[in-house]
Design an enzyme around this catalytic site. Structure first.
Site, PDB file in Angstrom:
ATOM      1  N   ASN A 151       0.803  -1.234   0.000  1.00 27.67           N
ATOM      2  CA  ASN A 151       0.000   0.000   0.000  1.00 27.67           C
ATOM      3  C   ASN A 151       0.835   1.283   0.000  1.00 27.67           C
ATOM      4  O   ASN A 151       0.390   2.303  -0.515  1.00 27.67           O
ATOM      5  CB  ASN A 151      -1.044  -0.013   1.120  1.00 27.67           C
ATOM      6  CG  ASN A 151      -0.457  -0.206   2.483  1.00 27.67           C
ATOM      7  OD1 ASN A 151       0.736  -0.468   2.636  1.00 27.67           O
ATOM      8  ND2 ASN A 151      -1.289  -0.083   3.498  1.00 27.67           N
ATOM      9  N   GLU A 250       4.068  -4.156  12.294  1.00 27.57           N
ATOM     10  CA  GLU A 250       3.047  -3.129  12.038  1.00 27.57           C
ATOM     11  C   GLU A 250       1.925  -3.851  11.316  1.00 27.57           C
ATOM     12  O   GLU A 250       2.075  -4.243  10.159  1.00 27.57           O
ATOM     13  CB  GLU A 250       3.613  -2.007  11.161  1.00 27.57           C
ATOM     14  CG  GLU A 250       4.806  -1.277  11.744  1.00 27.57           C
ATOM     15  CD  GLU A 250       4.481  -0.429  12.965  1.00 27.57           C
ATOM     16  OE1 GLU A 250       3.282  -0.154  13.198  1.00 27.57           O
ATOM     17  OE2 GLU A 250       5.413  -0.067  13.689  1.00 27.57           O
ATOM     18  N   CYS A 285      -3.515   1.270   6.642  1.00 26.53           N
ATOM     19  CA  CYS A 285      -3.784   0.707   7.967  1.00 26.53           C
ATOM     20  C   CYS A 285      -4.291   1.756   8.944  1.00 26.53           C
ATOM     21  O   CYS A 285      -4.891   1.418   9.946  1.00 26.53           O
ATOM     22  CB  CYS A 285      -2.526   0.046   8.498  1.00 26.53           C
ATOM     23  SG  CYS A 285      -1.114   1.147   8.384  1.00 26.53           S
ATOM     24  N   GLU A 463       7.963   2.263  14.857  1.00 29.54           N
ATOM     25  CA  GLU A 463       8.821   2.738  13.775  1.00 29.54           C
ATOM     26  C   GLU A 463       8.819   4.262  13.809  1.00 29.54           C
ATOM     27  O   GLU A 463       7.812   4.875  14.151  1.00 29.54           O
ATOM     28  CB  GLU A 463       8.315   2.216  12.427  1.00 29.54           C
ATOM     29  CG  GLU A 463       8.453   0.698  12.330  1.00 29.54           C
ATOM     30  CD  GLU A 463       8.162   0.127  10.933  1.00 29.54           C
ATOM     31  OE1 GLU A 463       7.281   0.658  10.236  1.00 29.54           O
ATOM     32  OE2 GLU A 463       8.829  -0.858  10.570  1.00 29.54           O
TER      33      GLU A 463
HETATM   34  P1  NAP Z   1      -0.049  -9.393   3.852  1.00 28.67           P
HETATM   35  O1  NAP Z   1      -0.791 -10.320   2.999  1.00 28.67           O
HETATM   36  O2  NAP Z   1       0.126  -9.736   5.278  1.00 28.67           O
HETATM   37  O3  NAP Z   1       1.366  -9.202   3.141  1.00 28.67           O
HETATM   38  C1  NAP Z   1       2.385  -8.394   3.679  1.00 28.67           C
HETATM   39  C2  NAP Z   1       3.726  -8.933   3.226  1.00 28.67           C
HETATM   40  O4  NAP Z   1       3.924 -10.243   3.739  1.00 28.67           O
HETATM   41  C3  NAP Z   1       3.866  -9.067   1.718  1.00 28.67           C
HETATM   42  O5  NAP Z   1       5.206  -8.823   1.369  1.00 28.67           O
HETATM   43  C4  NAP Z   1       3.505 -10.519   1.483  1.00 28.67           C
HETATM   44  O6  NAP Z   1       4.016 -11.064   0.295  1.00 28.67           O
HETATM   45  C5  NAP Z   1       4.147 -11.164   2.684  1.00 28.67           C
HETATM   46  N1  NAP Z   1       3.569 -12.434   3.058  1.00 28.67           N
HETATM   47  C6  NAP Z   1       2.312 -12.888   2.826  1.00 28.67           C
HETATM   48  N2  NAP Z   1       2.158 -14.113   3.347  1.00 28.67           N
HETATM   49  C7  NAP Z   1       3.349 -14.454   3.898  1.00 28.67           C
HETATM   50  C8  NAP Z   1       3.834 -15.595   4.597  1.00 28.67           C
HETATM   51  N3  NAP Z   1       3.042 -16.639   4.820  1.00 28.67           N
HETATM   52  N4  NAP Z   1       5.100 -15.594   5.032  1.00 28.67           N
HETATM   53  C9  NAP Z   1       5.904 -14.547   4.805  1.00 28.67           C
HETATM   54  N5  NAP Z   1       5.508 -13.433   4.167  1.00 28.67           N
HETATM   55  C10 NAP Z   1       4.244 -13.386   3.729  1.00 28.67           C
HETATM   56  O7  NAP Z   1      -0.664  -7.944   3.837  1.00 28.67           O
HETATM   57  P2  NAP Z   1      -1.101  -7.119   2.558  1.00 28.67           P
HETATM   58  O8  NAP Z   1      -2.352  -7.714   2.067  1.00 28.67           O
HETATM   59  O9  NAP Z   1       0.002  -6.970   1.607  1.00 28.67           O
HETATM   60  O10 NAP Z   1      -1.305  -5.670   3.189  1.00 28.67           O
HETATM   61  C11 NAP Z   1      -2.458  -5.292   3.864  1.00 28.67           C
HETATM   62  C12 NAP Z   1      -2.316  -5.416   5.362  1.00 28.67           C
HETATM   63  O11 NAP Z   1      -1.146  -4.758   5.835  1.00 28.67           O
HETATM   64  C13 NAP Z   1      -3.439  -4.755   6.086  1.00 28.67           C
HETATM   65  O12 NAP Z   1      -3.912  -5.568   7.114  1.00 28.67           O
HETATM   66  C14 NAP Z   1      -2.827  -3.488   6.650  1.00 28.67           C
HETATM   67  O13 NAP Z   1      -3.460  -2.963   7.771  1.00 28.67           O
HETATM   68  C15 NAP Z   1      -1.448  -3.915   6.943  1.00 28.67           C
HETATM   69  N6  NAP Z   1      -0.592  -2.740   6.972  1.00 28.67           N
HETATM   70  C16 NAP Z   1      -0.179  -2.271   8.181  1.00 28.67           C
HETATM   71  C17 NAP Z   1       0.606  -1.139   8.259  1.00 28.67           C
HETATM   72  C18 NAP Z   1       1.073  -0.626   9.577  1.00 28.67           C
HETATM   73  O14 NAP Z   1       1.947   0.207   9.588  1.00 28.67           O
HETATM   74  N7  NAP Z   1       0.529  -1.091  10.688  1.00 28.67           N
HETATM   75  C19 NAP Z   1       0.992  -0.487   7.099  1.00 28.67           C
HETATM   76  C20 NAP Z   1       0.542  -0.977   5.873  1.00 28.67           C
HETATM   77  C21 NAP Z   1      -0.243  -2.125   5.841  1.00 28.67           C
HETATM   78  P3  NAP Z   1       3.072 -11.082  -1.016  1.00 28.67           P
HETATM   79  O15 NAP Z   1       2.937  -9.685  -1.403  1.00 28.67           O
HETATM   80  O16 NAP Z   1       3.820 -11.867  -2.025  1.00 28.67           O
HETATM   81  O17 NAP Z   1       1.788 -11.714  -0.623  1.00 28.67           O
END
Ligand code: NAP
Ligand code: MG
Length: 483
Positions: A151, A250, A285, A463
């Site tokens: 994002n 995060e 997020c 962070e």
């Molecule tokens: P995600 O599916 O958890 O993916 C995040 C990262 O983890 C990506 O690089 C993803 O790779 C990788 N990943 C996925 N499954 C994995 C596994 N089993 N083992 C190791 N790595 C893995 O999240 P997203 O859909 O990309 O992003 C949305 C989420 O992120 C939301 O819940 C949002 O709130 C959260 N977020 C939080 C913050 C914060 O600062 N708190 C900031 C931004 C986003 P792939 O891309 O290849 O799937």
């Protein structure tokens, strides 16, 4: 289409073992933007070994000298800001103007942590025994694995690697498979500034489960910095438990946005629209997830909010004046839509948007009409789950006590917002919200200077701020016996 995009390991641009690739798709029209090398397990081992080797010299470089590299990266990112922003819009979809702001903000982490590196001080502590002396120092934790979401393709990367590098750690970054191009461009910048080989490695892959497991449980990796969903974070935490690996998380959020009757009406209205819709189309997020309006002003506030939402311009990110781009992919769009439809079947009223956008301009992209739902209740999934898209559920409340209780009734605790002109209430409410970031009459988010992170299931660690660099250090106490 150009050649396969290579990843950056040990100072070299390399192809993955096995030669597989994956596509990066423009969410505005589903065209393939790039074909990227698809990292496999042997590539992880290569990257981790490189980071481990590079740690020896990088960790003992004077902080000021590490800072010089960081300042160099900052400068070059600024020079190439529009180029980076173009990549962000291409792979993520957000409007180009928004992408430029993101890149400008993201590079500031290098500046902030270049300065913080020089302030990683320790303590000299009086000993109870006269013949002894104590000192306490901070040292870099070791090679770090960083995993980032799509994002904020630039900020999520810099917010981790800047403090890690500043502290003296080396990094293997695995960016989201949807948005690896920005991360690779940042690696190119690091290379162009002369950063020593192996200090910063970028491993691209869409086999995130398999490759992620290898990276995140590798014995030479001492620390994991993860930003992403709470569910994936839990899995990583379980696996990390076996080696008591250091973790910074995060994760997801479910931000309440509270408008009290004594709010500055215009400020609250603009803040609500911006925090709900104008950050990556609601896919942030810290986006407002539940909008609570005090009953006495609901008749005024709600129609004004709906009007403002109707005026938002949904368009491909490169169209002038675009305010809301496409969602990242079909899965995300379908999830948002399912939450909206579910709310309607449970009695919510959809007053604008809430459907896929069709027609020439939108036909091939993942566009969604910004939605506003009234008569939403706390038990509906749209109020309980992270929506991550352009849909605004409006809930009504009567008293301060009640709204604080409802706002806190979630497993998440990342960001919360409220608007009031009563200064005693401002202090009271700010202190009682169980969230890591509280916007009091403010919807601008955070800056480099303050720690950012979540309570409860929204994360672990912080962070940015002074805390950001501490996450990448260990504390050592030295006991000296003077004999
Ligand atoms: P995600 O599916 O958890 O993916 C995040 C990262 O983890 C990506 O690089 C993803 O790779 C990788 N990943 C996925 N499954 C994995 C596994 N089993 N083992 C190791 N790595 C893995 O999240 P997203 O859909 O990309 O992003 C949305 C989420 O992120 C939301 O819940 C949002 O709130 C959260 N977020 C939080 C913050 C914060 O600062 N708190 C900031 C931004 C986003 P792939 O891309 O290849 O799937
Ligand atoms: Mg995912």
């Amino acid at each position: 289409m150009a050649d396969v995009e290579r990843m950056y390991i040990d100072g070299e641009w390399t192809l993955a073992e096995g030669g597989a690739t994956f596509d990066v798709v423009n969410p505005a029209d589903r065209t393939v933007v790039a074909r990227v090398t698809n990292g496999a397990v042997p590539d992880v081992q290569r990257a981790v070994r490189a980071a481990h080797r590079a740690f020896t010299d990088w960790s003992v470089l004077a902080p000021k000298d590490r800072g010089r590299f960081l300042l160099g990266i900052q400068e070059l990112m600024e020079e190439r800001r529009d180029e980076l922003a173009r990549l962000v819009t291409l792979e993520n979809g957000k409007p180009f103007e928004e992408a430029k702001k993101e890149v400008q903000f993201s590079l500031g982490y290098f500046g902030w942590f270049a300065e913080e590196a020089r302030r990683m001080t320790g303590e000299w502590i009086p000993s109870p025994q006269p013949g002894k002396r104590y000192w306490v120092l901070r040292q870099p934790v070791g090679p770090v694995a960083a995993v980032t979401p799509w994002n904020f393709p630039a900020t999520m990367v810099t917010r981790k690697i800047a403090p890690a590098l500043a502290a003296g750690c080396t990094v293997v970054l695995k960016p989201a498979s949807a948005t690896p191009l920005t991360a690779l461009a940042i690696a190119k910048i690091a290379e162009d500034t002369g950063l020593p080989r192996g200090v910063f490695n970028v491993l691209t892959t869409n086999r995130s489960g398999l490759v992620g497991a290898e990276l995140l449980t590798h014995p030479l990796i001492r620390k994991i910095g993860f930003t992403g969903s709470t569910d994936v974070g839990k899995g990583i935490m379980e696996a990390a438990a076996r080696q008591i690996k250091r973790l910074s998380f995060e994760l997801g959020g479910n931000a309440p946005f509270i408008v009290f009757e004594d709010a500055d009406f215009k400020a609250a209205l603009d803040g609500a629209v911006a925090m709900k819709f104008l950050r990556v189309a609601g896919q942030s997020c810290i986006c407002a997830n539940r909008i609570y309006v005090q009953r006495s002003i609901a008749d005024r506030f709600v129609p004004a909010f709906v009007d403002a939402v109707k005026g938002l311009k949904v368009a491909s990110g490169f169209e002038p004046a675009a305010q809301i781009g496409p969602l990242i992919n079909e899965e995300t769009r379908a999830k948002v839509h399912a939450l909206v439809e579910d709310a309607v079947t449970r009695g919510a009223r959809l007053v604008t948007g809430g459907h896929y956008l069709t027609g020439e301009r939108y036909a091939t992209g993942f566009f969604y009409a910004p939605a506003v739902l009234l008569d939403v209740t706390d038990d509906m999934p749209i109020a309980q789950e992270e929506i991550f898209g352009p849909a605004a559920p409006i809930l009504v409340f009567d008293t301060e006590e009640e709204v604080i209780r409802r706002a806190n009734a979630t497993k998440f605790g990342l960001a919360a917002y409220f608007y009031t002109r009563d200064m005693t209430r401002l202090v009271r409410v700010a202190e009682r919200l169980e969230y890591g970031l509280v916007g009091a009459n403010d919807a601008a988010g955070y800056t480099h200077e303050i720690p950012f992170g979540g309570f409860k299931e929204s994360g672990l660690g912080r962070e940015g701020g002074h805390e950001g660099i501490e996450e990448y250090t260990e504390v050592k106490s030295v006991v000296v016996n003077l004999g």
